[in-house]
Design a protein around this motif. Structure first.
Motif, PDB file in Angstrom:
ATOM      1  N   LEU A  16      67.617  86.040  70.021  1.00  0.00           N
ATOM      2  CA  LEU A  16      68.558  84.485  71.244  1.00  0.00           C
ATOM      3  C   LEU A  16      66.914  84.367  71.658  1.00  0.00           C
ATOM      4  O   LEU A  16      66.637  82.661  71.338  1.00  0.00           O
ATOM      5  N   CYS A  17      66.258  85.344  71.812  1.00  0.00           N
ATOM      6  CA  CYS A  17      65.166  84.301  73.002  1.00  0.00           C
ATOM      7  C   CYS A  17      63.912  83.865  72.051  1.00  0.00           C
ATOM      8  O   CYS A  17      63.354  82.879  72.424  1.00  0.00           O
ATOM      9  N   LEU A  18      64.362  84.599  70.634  1.00  0.00           N
ATOM     10  CA  LEU A  18      62.995  84.254  69.119  1.00  0.00           C
ATOM     11  C   LEU A  18      63.690  82.973  69.101  1.00  0.00           C
ATOM     12  O   LEU A  18      63.122  81.965  68.669  1.00  0.00           O
ATOM     13  N   GLU A  19      64.804  83.001  69.067  1.00  0.00           N
ATOM     14  CA  GLU A  19      65.528  81.093  68.569  1.00  0.00           C
ATOM     15  C   GLU A  19      64.874  80.258  69.407  1.00  0.00           C
ATOM     16  O   GLU A  19      64.099  78.894  68.837  1.00  0.00           O
ATOM     17  N   ARG A  20      65.151  80.522  70.976  1.00  0.00           N
ATOM     18  CA  ARG A  20      64.956  79.373  71.559  1.00  0.00           C
ATOM     19  C   ARG A  20      63.299  79.128  72.096  1.00  0.00           C
ATOM     20  O   ARG A  20      62.664  78.251  72.389  1.00  0.00           O
ATOM     21  N   LEU A  21      62.214  80.580  71.557  1.00  0.00           N
ATOM     22  CA  LEU A  21      60.941  80.257  71.825  1.00  0.00           C
ATOM     23  C   LEU A  21      60.554  79.620  70.417  1.00  0.00           C
ATOM     24  O   LEU A  21      59.985  78.451  70.444  1.00  0.00           O
ATOM     25  N   GLY A  74      62.395  77.156  68.609  1.00  0.00           N
ATOM     26  CA  GLY A  74      62.173  75.628  69.288  1.00  0.00           C
ATOM     27  C   GLY A  74      61.413  74.807  70.276  1.00  0.00           C
ATOM     28  O   GLY A  74      60.974  74.287  70.636  1.00  0.00           O
ATOM     29  N   LEU A  75      60.454  76.135  71.230  1.00  0.00           N
ATOM     30  CA  LEU A  75      59.558  75.320  71.706  1.00  0.00           C
ATOM     31  C   LEU A  75      57.916  75.361  71.460  1.00  0.00           C
ATOM     32  O   LEU A  75      57.084  74.819  72.114  1.00  0.00           O
ATOM     33  N   VAL A  76      57.794  76.161  70.277  1.00  0.00           N
ATOM     34  CA  VAL A  76      56.846  75.931  69.862  1.00  0.00           C
ATOM     35  C   VAL A  76      56.779  75.017  68.984  1.00  0.00           C
ATOM     36  O   VAL A  76      58.081  75.286  67.863  1.00  0.00           O
ATOM     37  N   PRO A  77      55.426  74.402  68.352  1.00  0.00           N
ATOM     38  CA  PRO A  77      55.034  73.386  67.895  1.00  0.00           C
ATOM     39  C   PRO A  77      54.976  73.695  65.758  1.00  0.00           C
ATOM     40  O   PRO A  77      54.336  75.172  66.120  1.00  0.00           O
ATOM     41  N   PRO A  78      55.902  73.767  65.158  1.00  0.00           N
ATOM     42  CA  PRO A  78      55.468  74.553  63.593  1.00  0.00           C
ATOM     43  C   PRO A  78      53.967  74.640  62.835  1.00  0.00           C
ATOM     44  O   PRO A  78      53.196  73.433  63.568  1.00  0.00           O
ATOM     45  N   ARG A  83      52.250  82.101  66.647  1.00  0.00           N
ATOM     46  CA  ARG A  83      51.917  80.536  66.736  1.00  0.00           C
ATOM     47  C   ARG A  83      52.354  80.328  68.305  1.00  0.00           C
ATOM     48  O   ARG A  83      51.166  79.421  68.862  1.00  0.00           O
ATOM     49  N   ALA A  84      53.072  81.084  69.172  1.00  0.00           N
ATOM     50  CA  ALA A  84      53.222  80.716  70.600  1.00  0.00           C
ATOM     51  C   ALA A  84      52.077  81.511  71.848  1.00  0.00           C
ATOM     52  O   ALA A  84      51.796  80.786  72.406  1.00  0.00           O
ATOM     53  N   GLN A  85      51.567  82.184  71.003  1.00  0.00           N
ATOM     54  CA  GLN A  85      50.487  82.283  72.212  1.00  0.00           C
ATOM     55  C   GLN A  85      49.215  81.921  71.382  1.00  0.00           C
ATOM     56  O   GLN A  85      48.849  81.751  72.534  1.00  0.00           O
ATOM     57  N   SER A  86      49.175  80.500  70.549  1.00  0.00           N
ATOM     58  CA  SER A  86      48.343  80.501  69.893  1.00  0.00           C
ATOM     59  C   SER A  86      48.134  78.600  70.898  1.00  0.00           C
ATOM     60  O   SER A  86      47.323  78.303  71.299  1.00  0.00           O
ATOM     61  N   HIS A  87      49.764  78.498  70.964  1.00  0.00           N
ATOM     62  CA  HIS A  87      50.434  77.133  72.041  1.00  0.00           C
ATOM     63  C   HIS A  87      50.536  77.597  72.919  1.00  0.00           C
ATOM     64  O   HIS A  87      49.104  76.485  73.604  1.00  0.00           O
TER      65      HIS A  87
END
Length: 105
Positions: free
Chosen positions: A7-12, A14-18, A33-37
């Protein structure tokens, strides 16, 4: 526990641009990608803070210039009003004198 992590990964997601590798949906690619963002956002934040500080310095400088100009203008106005009052006093004196001349004639 796994369901919560998913669930947390799915939320993440949605927050991180593709990214360029949007076709790959592995946990590792999502976290990368989350780290880069996050790094981009921190960079943007640092630049924004720097710009705010620069604008605040410029604002203080402009306020000092404005205050300086206000003091100079006040001095000019007070000198100008002193000249104006001297003129009006002399004008009154001339009208009194001319009034006396008319009275004598």
């Amino acid at each position: 526990r796994r369901a919560h992590l998913r669930l947390c990964l799915e939320r993440l997601k949605g927050l991180v641009p593709p990214g360029a590798d949007a076709g790959r949906h592995t946990t590792l690619s999502l976290l990368t990608r989350a780290q880069s963002h996050i790094k981009k956002l921190e960079d943007y934040d640092r630049r924004a803070v720097h710009q705010i500080e620069q604008l605040q310095r410029e604002q203080r400088h402009l306020k000092r210039q404005l205050e300086k100009l206000g003091v100079e203008r006040t001095r000019t106005d007070s000198v100008g009003s002193a000249v104006s009052s001297e003129r009006s006093d002399s004008d009154r004196g001339e009208s009194r004198v001319s009034g006396l001349r008319w009275a004598r004639l």
